[in-house]
Design a protein around this motif. Structure first.
Motif, PDB file in Angstrom:
ATOM      1  N   ALA A  19      91.338 -18.193 -70.655  1.00  0.00           N
ATOM      2  CA  ALA A  19      92.160 -19.129 -69.883  1.00  0.00           C
ATOM      3  C   ALA A  19      93.624 -18.711 -69.836  1.00  0.00           C
ATOM      4  O   ALA A  19      94.320 -18.977 -68.847  1.00  0.00           O
ATOM      5  N   GLY A  20      94.111 -18.064 -70.881  1.00  0.00           N
ATOM      6  CA  GLY A  20      95.486 -17.574 -70.870  1.00  0.00           C
ATOM      7  C   GLY A  20      95.695 -16.535 -69.787  1.00  0.00           C
ATOM      8  O   GLY A  20      96.711 -16.542 -69.074  1.00  0.00           O
ATOM      9  N   ASP A 196      88.129 -24.752 -74.457  1.00  0.00           N
ATOM     10  CA  ASP A 196      89.425 -24.774 -73.782  1.00  0.00           C
ATOM     11  C   ASP A 196      89.850 -23.381 -73.320  1.00  0.00           C
ATOM     12  O   ASP A 196      90.556 -23.248 -72.314  1.00  0.00           O
ATOM     13  N   CYS A 197      89.458 -22.367 -74.062  1.00  0.00           N
ATOM     14  CA  CYS A 197      89.932 -21.008 -73.778  1.00  0.00           C
ATOM     15  C   CYS A 197      88.992 -20.197 -72.890  1.00  0.00           C
ATOM     16  O   CYS A 197      89.407 -19.184 -72.334  1.00  0.00           O
ATOM     17  N   MET A 198      87.744 -20.624 -72.778  1.00  0.00           N
ATOM     18  CA  MET A 198      86.775 -19.821 -72.035  1.00  0.00           C
ATOM     19  C   MET A 198      86.171 -20.600 -70.872  1.00  0.00           C
ATOM     20  O   MET A 198      85.686 -21.714 -71.053  1.00  0.00           O
ATOM     21  N   ALA A 199      86.187 -20.001 -69.695  1.00  0.00           N
ATOM     22  CA  ALA A 199      85.501 -20.595 -68.550  1.00  0.00           C
ATOM     23  C   ALA A 199      83.999 -20.535 -68.796  1.00  0.00           C
ATOM     24  O   ALA A 199      83.488 -19.574 -69.397  1.00  0.00           O
ATOM     25  N   ARG A 200      83.295 -21.542 -68.317  1.00  0.00           N
ATOM     26  CA  ARG A 200      81.861 -21.640 -68.586  1.00  0.00           C
ATOM     27  C   ARG A 200      81.095 -20.446 -68.027  1.00  0.00           C
ATOM     28  O   ARG A 200      80.165 -19.940 -68.667  1.00  0.00           O
ATOM     29  N   ASP A 201      81.475 -19.971 -66.839  1.00  0.00           N
ATOM     30  CA  ASP A 201      80.725 -18.864 -66.239  1.00  0.00           C
ATOM     31  C   ASP A 201      80.860 -17.572 -67.042  1.00  0.00           C
ATOM     32  O   ASP A 201      79.886 -16.834 -67.227  1.00  0.00           O
ATOM     33  N   LEU A 203      81.616 -17.439 -70.309  1.00  0.00           N
ATOM     34  CA  LEU A 203      80.953 -17.678 -71.590  1.00  0.00           C
ATOM     35  C   LEU A 203      79.437 -17.561 -71.446  1.00  0.00           C
ATOM     36  O   LEU A 203      78.761 -17.021 -72.334  1.00  0.00           O
ATOM     37  N   ASP A 204      78.894 -18.024 -70.331  1.00  0.00           N
ATOM     38  CA  ASP A 204      77.455 -17.884 -70.096  1.00  0.00           C
ATOM     39  C   ASP A 204      77.058 -16.412 -70.035  1.00  0.00           C
ATOM     40  O   ASP A 204      76.009 -16.012 -70.562  1.00  0.00           O
ATOM     41  N   TYR A 205      77.887 -15.588 -69.399  1.00  0.00           N
ATOM     42  CA  TYR A 205      77.605 -14.147 -69.327  1.00  0.00           C
ATOM     43  C   TYR A 205      77.653 -13.527 -70.722  1.00  0.00           C
ATOM     44  O   TYR A 205      76.782 -12.718 -71.078  1.00  0.00           O
ATOM     45  N   ILE A 206      78.656 -13.898 -71.497  1.00  0.00           N
ATOM     46  CA  ILE A 206      78.790 -13.363 -72.852  1.00  0.00           C
ATOM     47  C   ILE A 206      77.548 -13.688 -73.679  1.00  0.00           C
ATOM     48  O   ILE A 206      77.003 -12.828 -74.378  1.00  0.00           O
ATOM     49  N   ARG A 207      77.097 -14.922 -73.601  1.00  0.00           N
ATOM     50  CA  ARG A 207      75.914 -15.339 -74.364  1.00  0.00           C
ATOM     51  C   ARG A 207      74.667 -14.629 -73.879  1.00  0.00           C
ATOM     52  O   ARG A 207      73.832 -14.187 -74.677  1.00  0.00           O
ATOM     53  N   ALA A 208      74.530 -14.477 -72.560  1.00  0.00           N
ATOM     54  CA  ALA A 208      73.352 -13.809 -72.007  1.00  0.00           C
ATOM     55  C   ALA A 208      73.297 -12.342 -72.415  1.00  0.00           C
ATOM     56  O   ALA A 208      72.211 -11.787 -72.641  1.00  0.00           O
ATOM     57  N   GLN A 209      74.461 -11.710 -72.538  1.00  0.00           N
ATOM     58  CA  GLN A 209      74.538 -10.299 -72.911  1.00  0.00           C
ATOM     59  C   GLN A 209      74.561 -10.093 -74.425  1.00  0.00           C
ATOM     60  O   GLN A 209      74.454  -8.963 -74.897  1.00  0.00           O
ATOM     61  N   GLY A 210      74.714 -11.166 -75.167  1.00  0.00           N
ATOM     62  CA  GLY A 210      74.802 -11.041 -76.620  1.00  0.00           C
ATOM     63  C   GLY A 210      76.055 -10.314 -77.074  1.00  0.00           C
ATOM     64  O   GLY A 210      76.036  -9.612 -78.096  1.00  0.00           O
ATOM     65  N   LEU A 211      77.157 -10.504 -76.344  1.00  0.00           N
ATOM     66  CA  LEU A 211      78.391  -9.796 -76.680  1.00  0.00           C
ATOM     67  C   LEU A 211      79.062 -10.360 -77.927  1.00  0.00           C
ATOM     68  O   LEU A 211      78.961 -11.561 -78.207  1.00  0.00           O
TER      69      LEU A 211
END
Length: 217
Positions: A19-20, A196-201, A203-211
């Protein structure tokens, strides 16, 4: 009268974009027609990045798609990934300028990056050939000091962009993502910070990729 720019280039690791970063981009786009996110292959001032270059490009593409739906003119370039690391800002800025002859190119940085400006490759050339836009939190008095120092030492042309920028840090976000996956993030402070710091879209990619699950920084 405030000067307007054709293109502002926003370089960084974006590991992950948060978000920053998005707030800084919005501040810059109040003064520019178009913003280019430019992820570094590997910054000369940092070690290897936790996420692969292609993954960071994809996260920025997700950000750009959302910002474009809100009427903002943004894009992401993968030019630094096509060159051997490390990535040097002056080389990339010159390449973008050569691709856009006659347009006014500026560089967007945060106040923390500006404080290290003297350690960049060819800071004199950057200051001579390009304008700088510096985004910082309104309460950050050290930022104003850094701006005056770089203006004095390098004769830099700087546009100051004070604003309400969220206090997000990529390192903290990566730690929270690891903690979340381990079930260690509880409702309240840390969970709220991640939202607050991460957009949902993104964050969803990060979780899907296991980053960021198997990195320590």
């Amino acid at each position: 009268m405030a000067e307007n720019f054709d293109i502002v280039v926003f370089g960084g690791s974006f590991d992950p974009p948060h978000a920053g970063h998005e707030k800084m981009a919005r501040l810059a786009l109040a003064r520019a027609s178009h913003l280019i996110f430019m992820p570094a292959h590997r910054s000369p001032l940092k070690h290897a990045q936790p996420a692969r270059f292609e993954q960071r490009v994809k996260m920025l593409e997700i950000v750009c798609e959302r910002l474009a739906k809100n009427g903002l003119s943004v894009s992401v370039t993968d030019m630094e990934g096509k060159r051997p690391p490390p990535s040097y800002t002056i080389e990339s800025l010159r390449a973008i300028q050569s691709q856009n002859p006659g347009l006014h190119i500026s560089l967007l940085v945060g106040s923390d990056s500006l404080a290290d400006f003297a350690s960049w490759k060819d800071p004199e050339a950057i200051a001579r050939e390009f304008d700088l836009m510096v985004a910082y939190r309104i309460t950050d008095k050290e930022a104003e000091s850094s701006i005056r120092k770089v203006e004095s030492e390098f004769k830099a042309r700087i546009t100051a962009l004070p604003g309400e920028i969220p206090g997000c840090a990529s390192r903290d976000i990566r730690r929270l993502i690891r903690s979340e996956a381990s079930g260690l993030v509880k409702e309240g402070g840390e969970e709220s910070l991640l939202k607050d710091c991460m957009a949902r879209d993104v964050l969803d990619y990060i979780r899907a990729q296991g980053l960021y699950l198997n990195v320590s920084n």
